[in-house]
Each structure stands twice: as C-alpha cells, then as structure tokens.
Enzyme design. Structure first.
Site, PDB file in Angstrom:
ATOM      1  N   SER A 147     -56.560 -21.306   6.574  1.00 41.91           N
ATOM      2  CA  SER A 147     -55.628 -21.901   5.613  1.00 41.91           C
ATOM      3  C   SER A 147     -55.862 -23.401   5.556  1.00 41.91           C
ATOM      4  O   SER A 147     -56.431 -23.986   6.477  1.00 41.91           O
ATOM      5  CB  SER A 147     -54.185 -21.632   6.029  1.00 41.91           C
ATOM      6  OG  SER A 147     -53.812 -22.456   7.127  1.00 41.91           O
ATOM      7  N   ASP A 148     -55.426 -24.041   4.493  1.00 39.32           N
ATOM      8  CA  ASP A 148     -55.383 -25.491   4.500  1.00 39.32           C
ATOM      9  C   ASP A 148     -54.168 -25.915   5.317  1.00 39.32           C
ATOM     10  O   ASP A 148     -53.343 -25.101   5.722  1.00 39.32           O
ATOM     11  CB  ASP A 148     -55.327 -26.049   3.069  1.00 39.32           C
ATOM     12  CG  ASP A 148     -55.959 -27.430   2.962  1.00 39.32           C
ATOM     13  OD1 ASP A 148     -55.989 -28.149   3.981  1.00 39.32           O
ATOM     14  OD2 ASP A 148     -56.425 -27.796   1.873  1.00 39.32           O
ATOM     15  N   TRP A 149     -54.046 -27.194   5.539  1.00 37.85           N
ATOM     16  CA  TRP A 149     -53.031 -27.763   6.431  1.00 37.85           C
ATOM     17  C   TRP A 149     -51.610 -27.278   6.064  1.00 37.85           C
ATOM     18  O   TRP A 149     -51.090 -27.607   4.999  1.00 37.85           O
ATOM     19  CB  TRP A 149     -53.107 -29.283   6.342  1.00 37.85           C
ATOM     20  CG  TRP A 149     -52.240 -30.019   7.302  1.00 37.85           C
ATOM     21  CD1 TRP A 149     -50.923 -30.305   7.159  1.00 37.85           C
ATOM     22  CD2 TRP A 149     -52.644 -30.577   8.548  1.00 37.85           C
ATOM     23  NE1 TRP A 149     -50.463 -31.002   8.240  1.00 37.85           N
ATOM     24  CE2 TRP A 149     -51.509 -31.191   9.111  1.00 37.85           C
ATOM     25  CE3 TRP A 149     -53.849 -30.619   9.238  1.00 37.85           C
ATOM     26  CZ2 TRP A 149     -51.553 -31.845  10.347  1.00 37.85           C
ATOM     27  CZ3 TRP A 149     -53.899 -31.268  10.464  1.00 37.85           C
ATOM     28  CH2 TRP A 149     -52.752 -31.874  11.002  1.00 37.85           C
ATOM     29  N   ASN A 150     -51.033 -26.463   6.943  1.00 41.17           N
ATOM     30  CA  ASN A 150     -49.662 -25.952   6.753  1.00 41.17           C
ATOM     31  C   ASN A 150     -49.485 -25.102   5.500  1.00 41.17           C
ATOM     32  O   ASN A 150     -48.343 -24.827   5.098  1.00 41.17           O
ATOM     33  CB  ASN A 150     -48.635 -27.101   6.698  1.00 41.17           C
ATOM     34  CG  ASN A 150     -48.373 -27.714   8.052  1.00 41.17           C
ATOM     35  OD1 ASN A 150     -48.768 -27.174   9.077  1.00 41.17           O
ATOM     36  ND2 ASN A 150     -47.703 -28.854   8.069  1.00 41.17           N
ATOM     37  N   SER A 151     -50.573 -24.682   4.866  1.00 42.76           N
ATOM     38  CA  SER A 151     -50.406 -24.008   3.573  1.00 42.76           C
ATOM     39  C   SER A 151     -49.769 -22.624   3.699  1.00 42.76           C
ATOM     40  O   SER A 151     -49.244 -22.100   2.716  1.00 42.76           O
ATOM     41  CB  SER A 151     -51.748 -23.905   2.835  1.00 42.76           C
ATOM     42  OG  SER A 151     -52.637 -23.010   3.464  1.00 42.76           O
TER      43      SER A 151
END
Length: 752
Positions: A287-291
């Site tokens: 995932s992207d950051w905290n996505s």
C-alpha cells in the site's frame, strides 16, 4: 556483480553499444515454491501476519532503536522496514531477524530512491524529456549501487502515472503524458534498479507505482478522485505497468486515490482480476503510506478493522506504516471474515520475492560495498543526464550558444541554490555536493556579475530590483535563472497557477527594458506558463530540476560545449486554464481548426447569440498549446524529406516499413529526435488524433543526411474496444514522421 560505472557511462555517451539483455528475474519454479511452502508450514499465524507489516517513519528512525521495535523483529512481527538509514541499525535489525526470530526470515529495507540516492539526477519528468532509455537505466543503476551500500534493497520507484495536468505536483515524478514513452522508460528503470540479478548485493527491487490512475486526479489536486472508463484504463494507464512487470518489477504500490468510486488499496477487481489475472504479476503489492486506513475518510471503510478486512480480501499484501492488519487480522480470521488461506497466500508472495532476492543466503548488508558515492563516473552520468533532459524552447536570433567572452549578468533566485536544484523527493541528496550555475561560471572563469534579485522563487520583494537592473545594463547578455523551489512540486504540492511564482515575471520585465538580450533558464518540477513574459525573453532553456551537476550542465549548454537535446514529454500549456492538456486527445464532432477559430476580441459588440466558430476551443487562448508534445530546439536545423512507406496495405502477415530522410541544414553537428505518430481514422470506439508509435535519435554532422527507418506491425496498432476485446479493426490509418506531435510529413495506409 553490477556493470561497472565506466561501462554504464560508455553506454550512455554512445562509445559502445548496449546489448539487449533479458532481465534475469527468477521465475516461479517448483524448487522455489517448495522452499516457500516449507517455510510457510513452519510459521505461526502471528508470524504470517507479521510479514504483512512494513514499518518505519516519515524520514528515518532517529535516536536509539526502541526496544519494542527490536522485540517485534525478534518475534517475527515485521516483514520490512522503510527509512532506516543508519547502517548500524540496519545491521542490528537484520541480525536479530536472522538469528533470533522464530523462522529466521530476513527483512527488506526500503527507501524512496526516486532519481538518485546521493548523486542526484534530473527529476523523472526531466529524465523523460531525454527520451533516452539508456539514460533512465543508467541513472537507476547508479542509484541502486549507491543506496544498496546503506542496506536499501527496495525502492519505491519507478512512478509510472500518466500525467496530463501540469497543476499536479507529482507530475515531477511522472514519465509524462504518453503511454508508449512511459512504457519504454518504465522498462529501463526496472532494469537499472534491479540489475542483472536480483540476488546481486547492489540490486534494488523496483516498485511500479501508483496502481492506478493517480495522475488522473480531478483538477490536478493530489490524492483526488479519478474517473477513468475501462477502455481508457486499458489503453492509456495500464501499458506502462505492463511493461514494468514484463521487465521483472517485483513489487507494485497502490495509489492513494479512488478510481471510479473504489480506493485502489481495497479494489478487488483491480488487484486480483487486472493485476494478477490479466497482467500476470507474481510479486507482491504494497500500500502507499497509510492508504489502507485512509479508506476510512474515503468513506469506503467504517473503521480500521473494516479497512483491514477490505485490504486483505482485495489482495493487498503489505501494509505501509498503518497497523490495521497487525491490530485486526487475527480477530477477522476468528470471525470468519477472512481465511488463513488468504493470509498464507499473501505471505507466500512476499517470501517468494525474498527468496528471489537471495536474502535467505545473503541477508546482511555488504559492508565492502562503499556505493562509490559521488564517484566521478556517477557525477559525469548525472551531468550528461541533465544535458540530455534539458529542452530548448526558444532561441531567437540564435542568441545561444553564448561566446565565453560575453559579459553576463547572472540574475535570479535559483542561480546559486544548491538544495533547490536537486528537486523533489531527494531525502539523501546533499546540497554540499551540488554544482550550481554560479559555481560553474566561476570555475570556468566566465565574465559574469551575479545579482540574485530575488532571494527565493516566491519572493515578492523588489528591494534588489535596482541592483539587478544596474548589473544588466553593464552586461552584454542577461541570464535569468528562475523557476520553482523544490518544495513547490512533488507530493501534496499542486498549484492552480503555474506561472513563475513570486515577483519573477515583474523582474524579468524590468530587465527586458534595458534592451539587453534575456536568456531565461528554468528550474522547475512542471511546465511553467510563460505567456506573460515570452515576448520579453530571447531564449528559454528548461532544465527541470537538474540534480547535483545542474550547474556544470547549464554552463556547457549555454556556451555551446554541448547541445540541449531534450524534447517535451508533456504538452506545455499557455495557461493553467487549458489543463488537462495532451496531444493524444479525441477529435470531437466539431474539431478545432485554425480556419474556424474565433478569438474573443473578434466577436462584434452586441453579436447575436450563436455558437460562432462552432469548434472545440477557448475564446481567449485558442486550442493549441504553447509548445507541443515532443517539442524542442537545438543549435542546428534539420530538414525532413522523402517519406516512404514500403506498402500502403498492412496485414497480419506483413510489416510496414517507414523511411524518411533527415538532413542537418545548419552549421553545427546536432542530434534530432525523429518521432512517428499514427491515427486510426475510424474505430468502434473513437480513437485519438495521434498516438506515438516510435522514436529514434540521429546524430548528424553539418550537411550530412541519413535515412531513418521505422517498422510497424498490426500488433503495434491494437487497442481495447468497448467490450475490452484487444485487437485491430480494418480501415484507414494516417501516419506522420516529424520533430514533434504538431508537425511532420504525412502519409497513409490501409489495414486489411
């Protein structure tokens, strides 16, 4: 081991040829699967969940390693780290993982190594302007060699988002607006990062991002909604990823945005049907950051537990920084909302990549790998990349190149800003190693007087204007070096107005009043609208953010030691009001034309309400861009002639050969980028007015002529129709060969 830096340099500058090599990525063999399955059989549920966790901080772990972090590794609760840049910590954490964790599973250490690690290359949009796969591959190889010395074996690059809106801050990281060019660059980046073998200690696994449609955010506003129909997804946004996976990219990152109502990190159709089944991707998804947890504010998940359920069911392997999997996966399993088989499958994808990387055999950072940080060869590569990326947009009366004896007034907020010229997303770049234009001018003993005029790009103070004007009056030529500070582009830095910020336009106009020629050098992360000042300057050189060696590259180009050979990878607008703007648009039922265009000032007062010109255009700025896709000037001129097609009928059993004669009609040796465009005139879904299908560079001496040849097959023209059938329909095609998307010799053929 990796190719030597000298070998890469020789490839880049063309002294030796680059032999096409197949990417040596290990395939999913029975032997590999046996190792993966044997390890999975030993793992507890808690260890499996641990492999799904990517931990780290926004920049780097600081201070002493927290004991709880070390204990988590000891218990097998972390699969990978990002932003751990202290090599002692890297070594300590890996030592704990391979000696003290239950099944001795090594960690992967990751970092955003986007356009260089210590030696910084031009921003990716700049590298795209080189239209040179050798430059792209060499830049990422150098980055991998340098970063791997710190233990970084995973980079969150290349970014392959098609970008059609220059307001978007992350256009700086993109390969531009065209899927063909982006695909060629994506393949090269992956080869460079990963090298000849994934288990080479200098190999960094690549991460194709962002999957999918991040660059299509409404209004160019970062993180925003994207609406992409299924045909557009297949024909425009997916091809670069397909190329990256074919080149062996081991990971892919989901985008922050939602596409057609579903956030990418929870899109089962996207991650399972398209990524795994259609594109046959066999690495793992991060995932992207905290996505994952950002699906909550999206309105797609009600809470963190629900977000974990959606992500796991969608096939999201590894969660970056947020802890929904860690906190809730076990409970979700108990409730029957997910199965252990799903978790095991997600973990298997991660372990498979770790085995391919050779981490189980050689998990430790190679202490003997110095990375050759800032090596002479690396710096030369960075300089050449900056030259090949720079685009000459205007050169009235051949003001460039300058004579070294010319007295120059160097003015502008970016003439001596070593940090700013590095550009966005350069966490590890050191401004102390940057060579700025004023440094290069001083070294080369140029007769120049430097007055900054503005202390930073957004500066609105006019207190230095008088001093700058006085310096200009005493000079023969003014070189104004401006643009955007690095922080004004990149993630979360979209702009509604993309003129030169601050008082730069005002200062340029004051300088122009002196009557001295003005050469504008731009450093920026996006195209900058120049409509307000284009008539005030005699030459415009776009260098993007050129990186560590930007100053030396600019010196060489301004004084003609080398020629800027970049061409635009994006369409350059007259005003932000034209955006999104791209060359491969559709025609509409009322296509705009020069003959039909009606300017706002041409409308009579009290005119009867009507549709006037009856075409698709803006009354105030028309329908053409300031500079078209593929545009760029050089220090010589070229003439195109004798366009020939081997046949006017293409079938599935033959190929079409296109030849064109290119002659250097100027007085200097020069390089031309010859571009091939095709239009499918009639289709079951409407087709773009033009599509790039090939490009070749040709180096010619003054007066020399060469024939350039392209080959097209039916496969090169296929596309997805409204039923998502991939194929080609019989009918007429137009073809152009020229120096940009707006100009070229024209012919036609029939596919039957």
């Amino acid at each position: 081991m990796y190719k030597t830096k000298l070998y890469i340099l020789l490839i880049l500058i063309g002294i030796i040829s680059c032999k096409e090599e197949k990417t040596t990525v290990a395939t999913t063999t029975d032997h590999l699967e046996k190792k993966v399955n044997n390890l999975l059989a030993k793992m507890t549920l808690e260890e499996k969940i641990g492999q799904l966790n990517l931990r780290g901080t926004s920049s780097r772990v600081k201070g002493a390693l927290p004991e709880e972090l070390k204990q988590a590794v000891r218990e097998g609760k972390i699969g990978a780290f990002l932003n751990v840049m202290n090599t002692e910590y890297v070594d300590e954490l890996q030592k704990i993982a391979i000696n003290e964790s239950p099944n001795k599973i090594p960690l992967i250490f990751a970092r955003d190594v986007i356009h260089g690690f210590k030696t910084i290359f031009p921003i990716p949009l700049g590298l795209a302007a080189s239209w040179d796969t050798k430059v792209a591959e060499a830049s990422s190889r150098v980055a991998a060699v340098e970063a791997s010395s710190y233990g970084v074996r995973w980079t969150f690059a290349p970014m392959l988002d098609i970008a059609r809106d220059s307001r978007w801050g992350r256009i700086a990281e993109s390969p531009g607006e065209d899927p063909y060019l982006a695909s060629k660059l994506g393949e090269a980046y992956v080869k460079g990062f990963q090298g000849d073998s994934l288990n080479d200690p200098t190999s960094m696994i690549a991460c194709a991002k962002h999957f999918i449609g991040y660059g299509a955010a409404i209004g160019g506003r970062d993180y925003n909604t994207a609406i992409i129909n299924k045909e557009l997804l297949q024909n425009v946004y997916l091809p670069p990823f397909k190329a990256a996976f074919k080149a062996g990219s081991q990971t892919v990152m989901t985008s922050f945005n939602e596409t057609n109502g579903i956030p990418a990190s929870g899109d089962k159709k996207l991650l399972k049907d398209i990524l795994r089944k259609q594109l046959h991707f066999d690495g793992f998804v991060v995932s992207d950051w905290n996505s994952v947890t950002e699906m909550i504010p999206h309105g797609f998940a009600k809470d963190e537990k629900h977000a974990a359920e959606i992500g796991i069911n969608a096939g999201m392997n590894m969660e970056m920084t947020s802890k929904s999997y860690e906190n809730h996966a076990k409970k979700l399993l108990e409730e029957g909302k997910i199965s252990e088989k799903q978790i095991t499958s997600l973990v298997a994808d991660i372990l498979r990549v770790k085995f391919r990387m050779g981490l189980f055999k050689n998990p430790k950072r190679d202490a003997n790998n110095s990375g050759n940080l800032y090596a002479k060869e690396h710096l030369e590569l960075a300089k050449q990349a900056a030259i090949k990326s720079s685009v000459l947009l205007k050169n009235d009366k051949n003001i460039l190149p300058l004579d070294k004896k010319t007295k120059i007034a160097v003015i502008g907020p970016l003439a001596n800003k070593p940090r700013e010229q590095l550009g966005t997303w350069t966490f590890d770049g050191d401004k102390a190693h940057s060579i700025t234009p004023t440094m290069a001018f001083t070294k080369e003993e140029v007769a120049f007087n430097f007055v900054e005029g503005l202390s930073f790009s957004r500066d609105t103070s006019e207190k230095e204007f008088k001093k700058a004007v006085n310096a200009a009056k005493k000079s023969d030529v003014i070189v104004f070096i401006g643009g955007e500070e690095a922080i004004l582009s990149g993630e979360a830095h979209s702009r509604a107005n993309i003129n030169l910020p601050g008082a730069q336009e005002k200062l340029i106009k004051e300088l122009a009043k002196t009557g001295k020629p003005v050469v504008l050098v731009i450093m920026a992360g996006r195209p900058i609208t120049l409509t307000n000042i284009i008539e005030e300057v005699d030459a415009v050189l776009m260098t993007w953010h050129p990186g560590t060696m930007g100053g030396e590259a600019i010196y060489d180009m301004l004084f003609g030691n080398q020629e800027p050979t970049g061409r635009l990878p994006v369409t350059w607008p007259k005003t932000a009001g034209q955006l999104p703007l791209f060359y491969n648009h559709k025609n509409t039922g009322r296509p705009a034309s020069k003959e039909e265009f009606v300017h706002i000032d041409s409308i009579p007062i009290g005119a009867w309400q009507s549709s006037l010109g009856n075409t698709s255009h803006y009354l105030d700025v028309g329908f053409t861009p300031h500079f078209p896709f593929g545009y760029g000037l050089g220090y010589t001129t070229f003439q195109y002639s004798n366009l020939k097609l081997s046949t006017n009928k293409l079938t599935n059993s033959n190929q079409l050969e296109i030849t064109v004669a290119i002659k250097n009609t100027g007085e200097r040796k020069g390089e031309e980028l010859v571009q091939l465009y095709v239009q499918d005139v009639v289709g079951s879904i409407t087709r773009p007015v033009k599509e790039l299908k090939g490009f070749k560079k040709v180096l010619l001496k003054s007066g020399e002529e060469k024939t350039v040849k392209f080959t097209l097959s039916a496969n090169d023209l296929k596309y997805y129709n409204s039923e998502l059938v991939y194929g080609l329909e019989k009918g007429d095609f137009k073809i152009w060969v020229g120096k940009n998307a707006a100009n070229g010799l024209k012919s036609s053929f029939v596919y039957e």
